[in-house]
Design a protein around this motif. Sequence first.
Motif, PDB file in Angstrom:
ATOM      1  N   LYS A  27       0.882  -1.213   0.036  1.00 24.49           N
ATOM      2  CA  LYS A  27      -0.082   0.103   0.031  1.00 24.49           C
ATOM      3  C   LYS A  27       0.786   1.201  -0.034  1.00 24.49           C
ATOM      4  N   ARG A  28       1.781   1.357   0.945  1.00 23.09           N
ATOM      5  CA  ARG A  28       2.647   2.568   0.788  1.00 23.09           C
ATOM      6  C   ARG A  28       4.327   2.486   0.190  1.00 23.09           C
ATOM      7  N   CYS A  29       4.208   1.609  -0.827  1.00 25.49           N
ATOM      8  CA  CYS A  29       5.324   1.301  -1.651  1.00 25.49           C
ATOM      9  C   CYS A  29       5.782   2.602  -2.190  1.00 25.49           C
TER      10      CYS A  29
END
Length: 69
Positions: free
Chosen positions: A39-41
Motif C-alpha cells: 500500500k505505501r510502496c
Amino acid sequence: MGDRSDIKISINNIVYPVNSLGPGTRIGIWVQGCSMECKRCMAKHTWNINEGKRYKIYQLTNRIEVYKN
C-alpha cells in the motif's frame, strides 16, 4: 540442472557510485517486478515485470565488473 545461460533478470536501474544509504561507496541495483504491491510502496514504478531492462545473468555481472576497483 541444465544450461541456465538464457535466464534473465529485469533491472529497473543501476547506479554507481552510491554514497548514501549507508557507509562507503557501492553500486545500487534496483530490480524490476514485484507482485506484493504494498500500500505505501515508495517504488511503485518497479512493480511491472515487463518494464525495465532484461539482462542475462552474465550480462549483468559483466556490467557490475566495470565498477570494481
